[in-house]
Design a protein around this motif. Structure first.
Motif, PDB file in Angstrom:
ATOM      1  N   PHE A   1       0.809  -1.217   0.000  1.00  0.00           N
ATOM      2  CA  PHE A   1       0.000   0.000   0.000  1.00  0.00           C
ATOM      3  C   PHE A   1       0.852   1.281   0.000  1.00  0.00           C
ATOM      4  N   ASP A   2       2.142   1.151  -0.197  1.00  0.00           N
ATOM      5  CA  ASP A   2       3.055   2.298  -0.223  1.00  0.00           C
ATOM      6  C   ASP A   2       3.005   2.934  -1.607  1.00  0.00           C
ATOM      7  N   LEU A   3       2.569   4.202  -1.669  1.00  0.00           N
ATOM      8  CA  LEU A   3       2.495   4.908  -2.945  1.00  0.00           C
ATOM      9  C   LEU A   3       3.747   5.726  -3.226  1.00  0.00           C
ATOM     10  N   VAL A   4       4.492   6.090  -2.195  1.00  0.00           N
ATOM     11  CA  VAL A   4       5.676   6.940  -2.360  1.00  0.00           C
ATOM     12  C   VAL A   4       6.828   6.155  -2.967  1.00  0.00           C
ATOM     13  N   THR A   5       7.094   4.976  -2.442  1.00  0.00           N
ATOM     14  CA  THR A   5       8.099   4.085  -3.028  1.00  0.00           C
ATOM     15  C   THR A   5       7.400   2.763  -3.367  1.00  0.00           C
ATOM     16  N   PRO A   6       6.714   2.701  -4.496  1.00  0.00           N
ATOM     17  CA  PRO A   6       5.891   1.541  -4.827  1.00  0.00           C
ATOM     18  C   PRO A   6       6.720   0.273  -5.025  1.00  0.00           C
ATOM     19  N   TYR A   7       6.162  -0.836  -4.554  1.00  0.00           N
ATOM     20  CA  TYR A   7       6.902  -2.102  -4.579  1.00  0.00           C
ATOM     21  C   TYR A   7       7.243  -2.541  -5.994  1.00  0.00           C
ATOM     22  N   PHE A   8       6.368  -2.225  -6.956  1.00  0.00           N
ATOM     23  CA  PHE A   8       6.574  -2.707  -8.316  1.00  0.00           C
ATOM     24  C   PHE A   8       7.781  -2.048  -8.974  1.00  0.00           C
ATOM     25  N   ALA A   9       8.182  -0.873  -8.477  1.00  0.00           N
ATOM     26  CA  ALA A   9       9.395  -0.235  -9.011  1.00  0.00           C
ATOM     27  C   ALA A   9      10.608  -1.108  -8.740  1.00  0.00           C
ATOM     28  N   SER A  10      10.731  -1.614  -7.509  1.00  0.00           N
ATOM     29  CA  SER A  10      11.867  -2.477  -7.189  1.00  0.00           C
ATOM     30  C   SER A  10      11.764  -3.822  -7.905  1.00  0.00           C
ATOM     31  N   LYS A  11      10.551  -4.345  -8.022  1.00  0.00           N
ATOM     32  CA  LYS A  11      10.376  -5.602  -8.744  1.00  0.00           C
ATOM     33  C   LYS A  11      10.775  -5.438 -10.204  1.00  0.00           C
ATOM     34  N   HIS A  12      10.388  -4.337 -10.793  1.00  0.00           N
ATOM     35  CA  HIS A  12      10.761  -4.034 -12.173  1.00  0.00           C
ATOM     36  C   HIS A  12      12.278  -3.906 -12.314  1.00  0.00           C
ATOM     37  N   LEU A  13      12.911  -3.196 -11.396  1.00  0.00           N
ATOM     38  CA  LEU A  13      14.358  -3.016 -11.452  1.00  0.00           C
ATOM     39  C   LEU A  13      15.094  -4.340 -11.270  1.00  0.00           C
ATOM     40  N   ALA A  14      14.609  -5.171 -10.353  1.00  0.00           N
ATOM     41  CA  ALA A  14      15.237  -6.476 -10.152  1.00  0.00           C
ATOM     42  C   ALA A  14      15.194  -7.305 -11.432  1.00  0.00           C
ATOM     43  N   ASP A  15      14.087  -7.191 -12.159  1.00  0.00           N
ATOM     44  CA  ASP A  15      13.961  -7.933 -13.414  1.00  0.00           C
ATOM     45  C   ASP A  15      14.855  -7.362 -14.511  1.00  0.00           C
ATOM     46  N   MET A  16      15.320  -6.115 -14.324  1.00  0.00           N
ATOM     47  CA  MET A  16      16.152  -5.456 -15.332  1.00  0.00           C
ATOM     48  C   MET A  16      17.646  -5.505 -15.007  1.00  0.00           C
ATOM     49  N   MET A  17      18.022  -6.098 -13.870  1.00  0.00           N
ATOM     50  CA  MET A  17      19.418  -6.040 -13.420  1.00  0.00           C
ATOM     51  C   MET A  17      20.358  -6.977 -14.180  1.00  0.00           C
ATOM     52  N   LYS A  18      19.820  -7.966 -14.865  1.00  0.00           N
ATOM     53  CA  LYS A  18      20.632  -8.893 -15.658  1.00  0.00           C
ATOM     54  C   LYS A  18      21.752  -9.520 -14.817  1.00  0.00           C
ATOM     55  N   LEU A  19      21.402  -9.980 -13.647  1.00  0.00           N
ATOM     56  CA  LEU A  19      22.396 -10.587 -12.761  1.00  0.00           C
ATOM     57  C   LEU A  19      22.870 -11.925 -13.321  1.00  0.00           C
ATOM     58  N   ASN A  20      24.127 -12.185 -13.127  1.00  0.00           N
ATOM     59  CA  ASN A  20      24.694 -13.471 -13.518  1.00  0.00           C
ATOM     60  C   ASN A  20      23.951 -14.596 -12.794  1.00  0.00           C
ATOM     61  N   PRO A  21      23.680 -15.715 -13.478  1.00  0.00           N
ATOM     62  CA  PRO A  21      22.956 -16.818 -12.832  1.00  0.00           C
ATOM     63  C   PRO A  21      23.596 -17.287 -11.529  1.00  0.00           C
ATOM     64  N   GLN A  22      24.909 -17.077 -11.365  1.00  0.00           N
ATOM     65  CA  GLN A  22      25.585 -17.501 -10.137  1.00  0.00           C
ATOM     66  C   GLN A  22      25.119 -16.686  -8.927  1.00  0.00           C
ATOM     67  N   ILE A  23      24.841 -15.386  -9.138  1.00  0.00           N
ATOM     68  CA  ILE A  23      24.489 -14.519  -8.013  1.00  0.00           C
ATOM     69  C   ILE A  23      23.011 -14.126  -7.998  1.00  0.00           C
ATOM     70  N   ARG A  24      22.250 -14.470  -9.024  1.00  0.00           N
ATOM     71  CA  ARG A  24      20.834 -14.110  -9.032  1.00  0.00           C
ATOM     72  C   ARG A  24      20.093 -14.647  -7.813  1.00  0.00           C
ATOM     73  N   PRO A  25      20.388 -15.883  -7.333  1.00  0.00           N
ATOM     74  CA  PRO A  25      19.702 -16.371  -6.120  1.00  0.00           C
ATOM     75  C   PRO A  25      20.019 -15.553  -4.869  1.00  0.00           C
ATOM     76  N   ASN A  26      21.059 -14.705  -4.920  1.00  0.00           N
ATOM     77  CA  ASN A  26      21.410 -13.889  -3.755  1.00  0.00           C
ATOM     78  C   ASN A  26      20.452 -12.715  -3.546  1.00  0.00           C
ATOM     79  N   LEU A  27      19.601 -12.432  -4.528  1.00  0.00           N
ATOM     80  CA  LEU A  27      18.683 -11.301  -4.443  1.00  0.00           C
ATOM     81  C   LEU A  27      17.274 -11.798  -4.140  1.00  0.00           C
ATOM     82  N   THR A  28      16.695 -11.282  -3.044  1.00  0.00           N
ATOM     83  CA  THR A  28      15.330 -11.622  -2.647  1.00  0.00           C
ATOM     84  C   THR A  28      14.495 -10.348  -2.621  1.00  0.00           C
ATOM     85  N   VAL A  29      13.303 -10.386  -3.224  1.00  0.00           N
ATOM     86  CA  VAL A  29      12.374  -9.250  -3.211  1.00  0.00           C
ATOM     87  C   VAL A  29      11.066  -9.733  -2.610  1.00  0.00           C
TER      88      VAL A  29
END
Length: 380
Positions: free
Chosen positions: A320-348
């Motif tokens: 319910f946060d409108l100032v820093t909406p959750y989908f912004a971080s979810k979108h950014l996480a999907d755009m980070m192109k993390l190496n498969p070795q370290i992708r499991p290190n990121l939790t959202v």
């Protein structure tokens, strides 16, 4: 160790010589002067001060080889993402993990325009969740599944709204009308308003219009909280935000009681819960970062994760946060192109609450359990 950056809480800059001491004494007697802390009120100097403090604390308490985690909320989340690189690269501080709470990671996603399109889309799922909470959408009337409603809003934001905004006048009127009606059904606003604003709904508009028929405003930091609109007949909302101004007295009283009564801190200083002087004087200087005038932190987070493939990162938001909406971080996480070795290190993760999701008992208990597992995994 909870660190209040300089200018917040009890944190002040110390006088360096007799002249500074005399100026400080004058200030105590009411003679106005520009706060000396202003030199710290810009991004790089602020981060450097935090890095210096952390290094000195580790040295003075002999904790350099201890497991080290950093956590920050809101703009503090921006700090943590930047420090994930800076602490390791410039201060030699190895990190086990970084906890990023309700963050503003990329400032380009904080405000949409006719030309900055993604920011409008990242707001839609939080609008949809908030509208469902207040039973302003058909989902609530049918007692449907909230997660399914949010998933539909995410899908709409990605596959319908962004193309709608990007195509502009090249989309046919019929196609636009279908999109406007779908959007109105998801976020609980009149289709006429969505159409008039061409699908660009800002947080102030949503907060004012969702419950306008009840003469109530929803909170920007937690849209599940409402307050009476003191000026319902005026064009623009001129009242206070119930989740910022409305809660200030509660948190100010709580932190002062905890520090002074429970912990026994003795000082005549005022605790700056929110320092408007800092806010007004803060400088966002790019210093070589040419990103169309916007500062960001995701690049630093990516570098920090690549530098240390063992560091775990946990990003948490309230739905319910409108100032820093959750989908912004979810979108950014999907755009980070993390190496498969370290992708499991990121939790959202997302919680059923607002910006300060730990103020909800259920969310706080769930978060605590997840943090225990996070610390265990990061130190295994």
């Amino acid at each position: 160790m909870f660190i209040d950056p300089i200018g917040t809480g009890f944190s002040r800059s110390l006088p360096q010589d007799d002249k500074d001491t005399k100026q400080s004494e004058k200030a105590n007697f009411g003679e106005a002067e520009k706060p000396k802390e202003t030199e710290f009120w810009e991004v790089e100097r602020d981060l450097k001060a935090l890095g210096e403090f952390i290094g000195r604390f580790l040295s003075s308490h002999q904790r350099w080889l201890s497991p080290i985690f950093i956590a920050g909320e809101s703009y503090g989340g921006f700090r943590v993402a930047r420090l994930a690189r800076k602490l390791q690269q410039e201060f030699g501080v190895g990190l086990c993990g970084a906890i990023v709470i309700s963050p503003a990671l990329e400032f380009s996603l904080l405000a949409g325009s006719d030309y900055n399109l993604t920011a409008w889309a990242t707001l839609i799922p939080s609008f949809a969740a908030s509208a469902a909470h207040h039973k302003r959408v058909q989902w609530a009337a049918e007692q449907g599944n909230l997660q399914a409603h949010i998933a539909a809003a995410e899908q709409f934001a990605r596959t319908t709204l962004i193309p709608l905004l990007a195509m502009g006048d090249t989309m046919t009127p019929d196609q636009r009308q279908i999109a406007y009606e779908q959007m109105a059904g998801l976020i609980g606003l009149p289709v006429e308003l969505v159409e008039r604003l061409a699908g660009r709904i800002g947080i102030e508009v949503f907060a004012r219009e969702l419950l306008r028929d009840q003469q109530r405003i929803v909170g920007l930091y937690d849209a599940s909280i409402t307050a009476i609109d003191p000026f319902p007949g005026r064009v623009n909302y001129e009242g206070s935000d119930p989740t910022l101004d409305g809660l200030d007295r509660l948190f100010t009283g709580a932190i002062n009681s905890h520090l002074r009564d429970t912990l026994g801190v003795e000082t005549d200083l005022s605790y700056h819960l929110l320092n408007l002087e800092t806010f007004k004087a803060w400088k966002f200087e790019l210093k070589g970062e040419f990103k169309q005038g916007f500062l960001g932190s995701v690049d630093d987070l990516r570098v920090g994760m690549a530098l240390n493939p063992y560091m775990q990162v946990y990003i948490a938001h309230g739905l319910f946060d409108l100032v820093t909406p959750y989908f912004a971080s979810k979108h950014l996480a999907d755009m980070m192109k993390l190496n498969p070795q370290i992708r499991p290190n990121l939790t959202v993760k997302h919680f059923l609450c607002g910006h300060m999701f730990y103020t909800w008992d259920e969310s706080r208990c769930l978060w605590l359990a997840q943090m225990k597992a996070f610390y265990h995994n990061a130190t295994a």
